[in-house]
Design an enzyme around this catalytic site. Structure first.
Site, PDB file in Angstrom:
ATOM      1  CG  ASP A  39     155.770   1.144  47.064  1.00 42.65           C
ATOM      2  OD1 ASP A  39     156.896   0.606  47.048  1.00 42.65           O
ATOM      3  OD2 ASP A  39     154.733   0.567  46.703  1.00 42.65           O
ATOM      4  CG  HIS A 245     181.022   7.957  61.431  1.00 41.87           C
ATOM      5  ND1 HIS A 245     180.680   9.278  61.368  1.00 41.87           N
ATOM      6  CD2 HIS A 245     181.170   7.685  62.747  1.00 41.87           C
ATOM      7  CE1 HIS A 245     180.640   9.780  62.599  1.00 41.87           C
ATOM      8  NE2 HIS A 245     180.931   8.832  63.446  1.00 41.87           N
ATOM      9  CG  ASP A 262     180.785   2.239  67.650  1.00 43.77           C
ATOM     10  OD1 ASP A 262     179.798   1.975  68.367  1.00 43.77           O
ATOM     11  OD2 ASP A 262     181.272   3.388  67.546  1.00 43.77           O
ATOM     12  CG  ASP A 273     177.667   4.344  71.437  1.00 43.44           C
ATOM     13  OD1 ASP A 273     178.162   3.519  70.648  1.00 43.44           O
ATOM     14  OD2 ASP A 273     177.870   5.577  71.369  1.00 43.44           O
ATOM     15  CG  HIS A 352     186.915  10.018  68.024  1.00 40.84           C
ATOM     16  ND1 HIS A 352     186.658   9.627  69.315  1.00 40.84           N
ATOM     17  CD2 HIS A 352     187.527   8.947  67.434  1.00 40.84           C
ATOM     18  CE1 HIS A 352     187.075   8.386  69.498  1.00 40.84           C
ATOM     19  NE2 HIS A 352     187.625   7.953  68.374  1.00 40.84           N
ATOM     20  CG  HIS A 356     178.296  10.558  72.397  1.00 39.66           C
ATOM     21  ND1 HIS A 356     177.186   9.776  72.628  1.00 39.66           N
ATOM     22  CD2 HIS A 356     179.191   9.741  71.770  1.00 39.66           C
ATOM     23  CE1 HIS A 356     177.382   8.566  72.135  1.00 39.66           C
ATOM     24  NE2 HIS A 356     178.608   8.494  71.619  1.00 39.66           N
ATOM     25  CG  HIS A 363     175.747  11.031  68.780  1.00 46.24           C
ATOM     26  ND1 HIS A 363     176.171  11.228  67.503  1.00 46.24           N
ATOM     27  CD2 HIS A 363     176.540  10.041  69.281  1.00 46.24           C
ATOM     28  CE1 HIS A 363     177.174  10.393  67.235  1.00 46.24           C
ATOM     29  NE2 HIS A 363     177.402   9.663  68.302  1.00 46.24           N
ATOM     30  CD  GLU A 386     182.501   7.257  71.641  1.00 47.61           C
ATOM     31  OE1 GLU A 386     182.743   6.743  70.542  1.00 47.61           O
ATOM     32  OE2 GLU A 386     181.396   7.728  71.945  1.00 47.61           O
ATOM     33  CE1 TYR A 390     189.583   4.582  65.664  1.00 49.86           C
ATOM     34  CE2 TYR A 390     190.244   6.678  66.673  1.00 49.86           C
ATOM     35  CZ  TYR A 390     189.377   5.591  66.598  1.00 49.86           C
ATOM     36  OH  TYR A 390     188.318   5.529  67.472  1.00 49.86           O
ATOM     37  NE  ARG A 408     184.756   4.059  68.313  1.00 49.44           N
ATOM     38  CZ  ARG A 408     184.905   3.991  67.004  1.00 49.44           C
ATOM     39  NH1 ARG A 408     185.995   4.491  66.432  1.00 49.44           N
ATOM     40  NH2 ARG A 408     183.982   3.448  66.242  1.00 49.44           N
ATOM     41  CD  GLU A 410     180.995   4.109  72.203  1.00 53.63           C
ATOM     42  OE1 GLU A 410     181.081   3.481  71.129  1.00 53.63           O
ATOM     43  OE2 GLU A 410     180.365   5.185  72.325  1.00 53.63           O
TER      44      GLU A 410
HETATM   45  N1  GLY Z   1     178.347   4.741  67.800  1.00 54.76           N
HETATM   46  C1  GLY Z   1     178.395   6.119  67.662  1.00 54.76           C
HETATM   47  C2  GLY Z   1     179.371   6.710  68.568  1.00 54.76           C
HETATM   48  O1  GLY Z   1     180.105   6.006  69.221  1.00 54.76           O
HETATM   49  O2  GLY Z   1     179.387   7.902  68.730  1.00 54.76           O
HETATM   50 MN    MN Z   2     179.614   6.684  71.159  1.00 54.64          MN
HETATM   51 MN    MN Z   3     179.815   3.893  69.465  1.00 54.44          MN
END
Ligand code: GLY
Ligand code: MN
Ligand code: MN
Length: 441
Positions: A39, A245, A262, A273, A352, A356, A363, A386, A390, A408, A410
């Site tokens: 709950d 992720h 991140d 982000d 990737h 975005h 996103h 970003e 890797y 990375r 970003e």
């Molecule tokens: N933190 C999610 C991305 O960079 O897309």
């Molecule tokens: Mn991002």
């Molecule tokens: Mn990110």
């Protein structure tokens, strides 16, 4: 505290009503409460598009916007929401109620949410078009279908349901894609707080710290500024930085490894982000530095490509070329630059996209292609940039010294008439600046 005003939300409803045309109705529900376990529910977060049009953050609410037979009649905004209830408010917190919906949220009409099925029918009858966000909530979709059936059942009395059902997301998403100066101010605040959190993380990290302890340093800065993370934070030491992720954040940060963070917050429903990658012990190794500088060069060049009129994909194309050239120069890849790009062999190390849309959702909404072509940047669009590299820990195609390095970088970038505007510039990203900051902490 900087916030949007009711005039801002009203202006958005007026734009939407104009797009809907005459004699139409739009129905927009907020998100349901999500249960965490048994709950206990997750802290509530209203649906972004619902909040975008109403500024109303309580659960169990539906907005209805109607236009009429003539333009002179304007439009009306009805808000269905929870009624005030002394007992429930003592347990679960304040509710605006019907009076608050009218006085504080500028609704022309307000009703108890329990009356929705009843009150919506006369509003639907004899309207030409129904604008609805299909596909967000199956239970609500079924409810709308029932209303249409019921409204049609009344045809012998001379009424009928709207003849056209139109996907409302298309209109709202395009509105949300272009940010107003007021929205950009909120995104700047979110970015500044997130930048402060990353700076704190660089100053706090030490060998043998747990990843979650470093995450806590970020959460402290978000929380003390009235913010929540805009997505699950990634704090990955060493080879965990290669898991795109990675959110467990439950391993030890080791001397000699990099840590990839991140993480960012949302402020007043607007997200940032940010990713930064830095050495746990404050000093990049020669291999880490060499790879890092390839990613940084790619990122700086890609940011420069966020220019009005450039294709959405231009930053990605720019980044890929620099990353591949860097991999060739370091001997991590062999072959021909153009062949590696065309065949996408680089995906072994860069799997990737380069960004975005960013806004109320991390996103964010808005189409990426128009008529089958990547759309050009327009003033007020916000995109992340970003790139990363890797090198999997078990990748035997590369020299062992590179394996397990994940990097990375970003930032969040606005397309403006004066060129790219980096909202997240307040956190350092060159090797020299990172090492200097960490040495002085
Ligand atoms: N933190 C999610 C991305 O960079 O897309
Ligand atoms: Mn991002
Ligand atoms: Mn990110």
């Amino acid at each position: 505290m900087k916030k949007l005003t009711q005039a801002d939300f009203e202006e958005r409803r007026a734009i939407l009503a104009g797009e809907m045309g005459l004699n139409s109705i739009a129905v927009i529900a907020t998100s349901p409460v999500a249960m965490r376990n048994r709950d206990a529910d997750y802290k509530y977060r209203a649906d972004s598009s619902f909040f975008y049009l109403t500024g109303f953050a309580e659960p169990e609410a539906v907005a209805v916007i109607e236009t009429f037979a003539t333009r002179e009649e304007g439009y009306s905004f009805s808000l269905f929401c929870r009624e005030r209830d002394r007992d429930m408010e003592i347990w679960n917190g304040y509710r605006a109620g019907i009076d608050g919906a009218i006085e504080d949220f500028d609704a022309d009409e307000a009703y108890a949410i329990d009356l929705l099925d009843e009150e919506i029918l006369p509003k639907l009858q004899n309207k030409e078009k129904l604008f609805y966000r299909i596909g967000h909530d199956a239970a609500f979709d079924a409810r709308v279908a029932t209303w249409i059936k019921e409204a049609n059942g009344e045809t012998r009395r001379g009424t009928s349901a709207p003849a056209q059902l139109i996907q409302l997301d298309r209109i709202i998403d395009e509105m949300r894609l272009i940010k107003t100066p007021e929205e950009l101010e909120l995104m700047q605040i979110a970015s500044d707080i997130s930048a402060e959190a990353h700076t704190k993380a660089m100053q706090s990290v030490k060998p043998d710290m747990m990843e979650y302890a470093l995450e806590a340093e970020l959460n402290y800065i978000f929380g003390k500024n009235g913010c929540v993370p805009s997505y699950n934070s990634i704090v990955g030491g060493g080879e965990n930085g290669c898991i795109l992720h990675y959110v467990e954040n439950d391993k030890l940060l080791k001397d000699g490894d990099l840590v990839l963070i991140d993480a960012a917050c949302e402020y007043q429903f607007y997200a940032s982000d940010i990713t930064r990658t830095f050495p746990v012990n404050g000093k990049f190794s020669p291999e880490q530095k060499a790879l890092y500088n390839v990613v940084l060069d790619a990122q700086i060049a890609a940011i420069d490509a966020v220019r009005i009129g450039n294709s959405y994909k231009e930053p990605h194309n720019v980044a890929v070329r620099i990353l591949v050239q860097g991999l060739l120069d370091l001997g991590i890849m062999q072959g021909d630059l153009d062949e590696i790009i065309t065949s996408e062999r680089f995906r072994q190390f860069y799997m990737h996209g380069t960004g975005h849309w960013l806004g109320m959702d991390v996103h964010d909404v808005g189409s990426y292609k128009v008529d089958g072509e990547w759309r050009p940047y327009e003033e007020g669009m916000v995109v992340t940039v970003e790139p990363g590299l890797y090198i999997a820990p078990d990748d035997e195609t590369v020299d062992a010294k590179w394996r397990g390095i994940g990097i990375r970088i970003e930032d969040d970038v606005v397309a403006t008439k004066k060129g790219p505007l980096v909202l997240t510039k307040n956190v350092v990203k060159t090797v020299e600046d990172i090492e200097a900051l960490m040495a002085n902490s």
